[in-house]
Design a protein around this motif. Structure first.
Motif, PDB file in Angstrom:
ATOM      1  N   ASN A   2      41.539  62.018  26.383  1.00  0.00           N
ATOM      2  CA  ASN A   2      42.568  60.981  25.627  1.00  0.00           C
ATOM      3  C   ASN A   2      43.569  60.657  26.863  1.00  0.00           C
ATOM      4  O   ASN A   2      45.056  60.635  26.739  1.00  0.00           O
ATOM      5  CB  ASN A   2      43.363  61.821  24.720  1.00  0.00           C
ATOM      6  CG  ASN A   2      42.576  62.116  23.634  1.00  0.00           C
ATOM      7  OD1 ASN A   2      41.587  61.209  22.970  1.00  0.00           O
ATOM      8  ND2 ASN A   2      42.625  63.513  22.857  1.00  0.00           N
ATOM      9  N   GLU A   3      43.162  59.852  27.916  1.00  0.00           N
ATOM     10  CA  GLU A   3      44.033  59.343  28.773  1.00  0.00           C
ATOM     11  C   GLU A   3      44.234  58.027  28.501  1.00  0.00           C
ATOM     12  O   GLU A   3      43.459  57.212  27.981  1.00  0.00           O
ATOM     13  CB  GLU A   3      43.235  59.365  30.270  1.00  0.00           C
ATOM     14  CG  GLU A   3      42.985  60.898  30.691  1.00  0.00           C
ATOM     15  CD  GLU A   3      41.987  60.925  31.757  1.00  0.00           C
ATOM     16  OE1 GLU A   3      42.399  61.816  32.850  1.00  0.00           O
ATOM     17  OE2 GLU A   3      40.876  60.166  32.187  1.00  0.00           O
ATOM     18  N   THR A   4      45.454  57.495  28.967  1.00  0.00           N
ATOM     19  CA  THR A   4      45.830  56.144  28.845  1.00  0.00           C
ATOM     20  C   THR A   4      45.517  55.401  30.092  1.00  0.00           C
ATOM     21  O   THR A   4      45.747  55.741  31.317  1.00  0.00           O
ATOM     22  CB  THR A   4      47.677  56.160  28.928  1.00  0.00           C
ATOM     23  OG1 THR A   4      47.935  57.168  27.967  1.00  0.00           O
ATOM     24  CG2 THR A   4      47.798  54.850  28.644  1.00  0.00           C
ATOM     25  N   THR A   5      44.504  54.355  29.638  1.00  0.00           N
ATOM     26  CA  THR A   5      44.102  53.366  30.781  1.00  0.00           C
ATOM     27  C   THR A   5      44.949  52.103  30.621  1.00  0.00           C
ATOM     28  O   THR A   5      45.221  51.661  29.439  1.00  0.00           O
ATOM     29  CB  THR A   5      42.711  53.035  30.677  1.00  0.00           C
ATOM     30  OG1 THR A   5      42.266  52.591  29.389  1.00  0.00           O
ATOM     31  CG2 THR A   5      41.828  54.602  30.746  1.00  0.00           C
ATOM     32  N   VAL A   6      45.142  51.674  31.800  1.00  0.00           N
ATOM     33  CA  VAL A   6      45.794  50.251  31.826  1.00  0.00           C
ATOM     34  C   VAL A   6      45.262  49.589  32.939  1.00  0.00           C
ATOM     35  O   VAL A   6      44.440  49.894  33.816  1.00  0.00           O
ATOM     36  CB  VAL A   6      47.386  50.481  32.387  1.00  0.00           C
ATOM     37  CG1 VAL A   6      48.230  51.393  31.374  1.00  0.00           C
ATOM     38  CG2 VAL A   6      47.358  51.277  33.743  1.00  0.00           C
ATOM     39  N   THR A   7      45.450  47.942  32.631  1.00  0.00           N
ATOM     40  CA  THR A   7      45.051  47.302  33.592  1.00  0.00           C
ATOM     41  C   THR A   7      46.266  46.320  34.029  1.00  0.00           C
ATOM     42  O   THR A   7      47.044  45.731  33.208  1.00  0.00           O
ATOM     43  CB  THR A   7      44.077  45.994  32.867  1.00  0.00           C
ATOM     44  OG1 THR A   7      42.824  46.928  32.549  1.00  0.00           O
ATOM     45  CG2 THR A   7      43.450  44.793  33.923  1.00  0.00           C
ATOM     46  N   LEU A   8      46.451  46.097  35.293  1.00  0.00           N
ATOM     47  CA  LEU A   8      47.722  45.579  35.930  1.00  0.00           C
ATOM     48  C   LEU A   8      47.330  44.378  36.756  1.00  0.00           C
ATOM     49  O   LEU A   8      46.343  44.548  37.464  1.00  0.00           O
ATOM     50  CB  LEU A   8      48.579  46.436  36.613  1.00  0.00           C
ATOM     51  CG  LEU A   8      48.949  47.860  35.938  1.00  0.00           C
ATOM     52  CD1 LEU A   8      49.521  48.784  36.984  1.00  0.00           C
ATOM     53  CD2 LEU A   8      49.843  47.874  34.839  1.00  0.00           C
ATOM     54  N   VAL A   9      48.073  43.275  36.761  1.00  0.00           N
ATOM     55  CA  VAL A   9      47.999  42.182  37.568  1.00  0.00           C
ATOM     56  C   VAL A   9      49.109  42.061  38.303  1.00  0.00           C
ATOM     57  O   VAL A   9      50.276  42.134  37.791  1.00  0.00           O
ATOM     58  CB  VAL A   9      47.533  41.095  36.758  1.00  0.00           C
ATOM     59  CG1 VAL A   9      47.612  39.620  37.595  1.00  0.00           C
ATOM     60  CG2 VAL A   9      46.350  41.113  35.893  1.00  0.00           C
ATOM     61  N   GLY A  10      49.118  42.131  39.703  1.00  0.00           N
ATOM     62  CA  GLY A  10      50.141  42.086  40.335  1.00  0.00           C
ATOM     63  C   GLY A  10      49.828  41.725  42.019  1.00  0.00           C
ATOM     64  O   GLY A  10      48.890  41.088  42.226  1.00  0.00           O
ATOM     65  N   ASN A  11      50.728  42.277  42.828  1.00  0.00           N
ATOM     66  CA  ASN A  11      50.409  42.158  44.288  1.00  0.00           C
ATOM     67  C   ASN A  11      50.693  43.460  45.017  1.00  0.00           C
ATOM     68  O   ASN A  11      51.329  44.235  44.682  1.00  0.00           O
ATOM     69  CB  ASN A  11      51.583  40.976  45.033  1.00  0.00           C
ATOM     70  CG  ASN A  11      51.448  39.621  44.177  1.00  0.00           C
ATOM     71  OD1 ASN A  11      50.398  39.165  44.607  1.00  0.00           O
ATOM     72  ND2 ASN A  11      52.450  39.337  43.652  1.00  0.00           N
ATOM     73  N   VAL A  12      49.753  43.408  46.112  1.00  0.00           N
ATOM     74  CA  VAL A  12      49.971  44.779  47.010  1.00  0.00           C
ATOM     75  C   VAL A  12      51.294  44.548  47.555  1.00  0.00           C
ATOM     76  O   VAL A  12      51.586  43.657  48.397  1.00  0.00           O
ATOM     77  CB  VAL A  12      48.890  44.618  48.003  1.00  0.00           C
ATOM     78  CG1 VAL A  12      48.844  45.841  48.785  1.00  0.00           C
ATOM     79  CG2 VAL A  12      47.612  44.547  47.313  1.00  0.00           C
ATOM     80  N   ALA A  13      51.936  45.741  47.490  1.00  0.00           N
ATOM     81  CA  ALA A  13      53.395  45.664  47.973  1.00  0.00           C
ATOM     82  C   ALA A  13      53.712  46.447  49.428  1.00  0.00           C
ATOM     83  O   ALA A  13      54.486  46.317  50.226  1.00  0.00           O
ATOM     84  CB  ALA A  13      54.441  46.444  47.063  1.00  0.00           C
ATOM     85  N   THR A  14      52.581  47.336  49.736  1.00  0.00           N
ATOM     86  CA  THR A  14      52.633  48.124  50.995  1.00  0.00           C
ATOM     87  C   THR A  14      51.251  48.002  51.723  1.00  0.00           C
ATOM     88  O   THR A  14      50.405  47.936  51.097  1.00  0.00           O
ATOM     89  CB  THR A  14      53.148  49.624  51.014  1.00  0.00           C
ATOM     90  OG1 THR A  14      52.123  50.144  50.048  1.00  0.00           O
ATOM     91  CG2 THR A  14      54.491  49.635  50.440  1.00  0.00           C
TER      92      THR A  14
END
Length: 170
Positions: A2-14
């Motif tokens: 029952n894990e929460t999965t997410v999909t993120l769209v963004g930029n590498v910060a480090t």
């Protein structure tokens, strides 16, 4: 389960930091996701607040991320969401981590050249590996049909057939 999965769209910060551990290598980096909103009053897109996430990619995914990703590049990250709280310097802080399952460049903002990696048994040498060490194969290339030379007509027979067809057609 029952894990929460997410999909993120963004930029590498480090910069991506890669380390070998007892359970396999891990690549870690910070990931910035900035919401974009339509401003009706001004009639243009504006940036909302930026959220930062710590992304961890394990084993072969981690090795590939370390070899492929640089600061500022746009990515799509899919993984398990982990929220943790810690007390630091007398203050309670919340951290949001992503255990990546899949990472890729965001192709809506650029192009990428994919190179397949060859998996090897870490306990075996190259000579003992069951994976044949061959030149890269273009998986989209149409293979040449296998033709039995005994069944292929000779050039003379083809020319005679074409000549006969031209004579009867005229």
């Amino acid at each position: 389960m029952n894990e929460t999965t997410v999909t993120l769209v963004g930029n590498v910060a480090t910069n991506v930091e890669y380390r070998e551990t007892v359970t396999g290598g891990v690549a870690r980096f910070r990931f910035a996701v900035t919401a974009r909103r339509w401003d009706r009053e001004r009639g243009l897109w504006t940036d909302g607040p930026t959220s930062f996430y710590s992304v961890s990619a394990w084993r072969s995914l981690g090795m590939n991320v370390a070899a492929s990703v640089s600061v500022g590049e746009p990515l799509v990250v899919h993984g398990r969401l982990k929220v943790r709280e810690e007390e630091r310097e007398g203050q309670r802080k919340t951290f949001v981590d992503i255990d990546a399952v899949s990472v890729g460049h965001d192709l809506t903002r650029g192009t990428a050249a994919f190179r397949r990696t060859v998996r090897q048994n870490p306990d075996a040498s190259l000579a003992e590996s069951k994976i044949p060490q061959t030149a890269p194969v273009d998986l989209w290339q149409t293979p040449e049909p296998a033709v039995d030379p005994a069944l292929e007509p000779s050039l003379e027979a083809v020319v005679e057939g074409v000549s006969a067809d031209l004579v009867t057609a005229s």
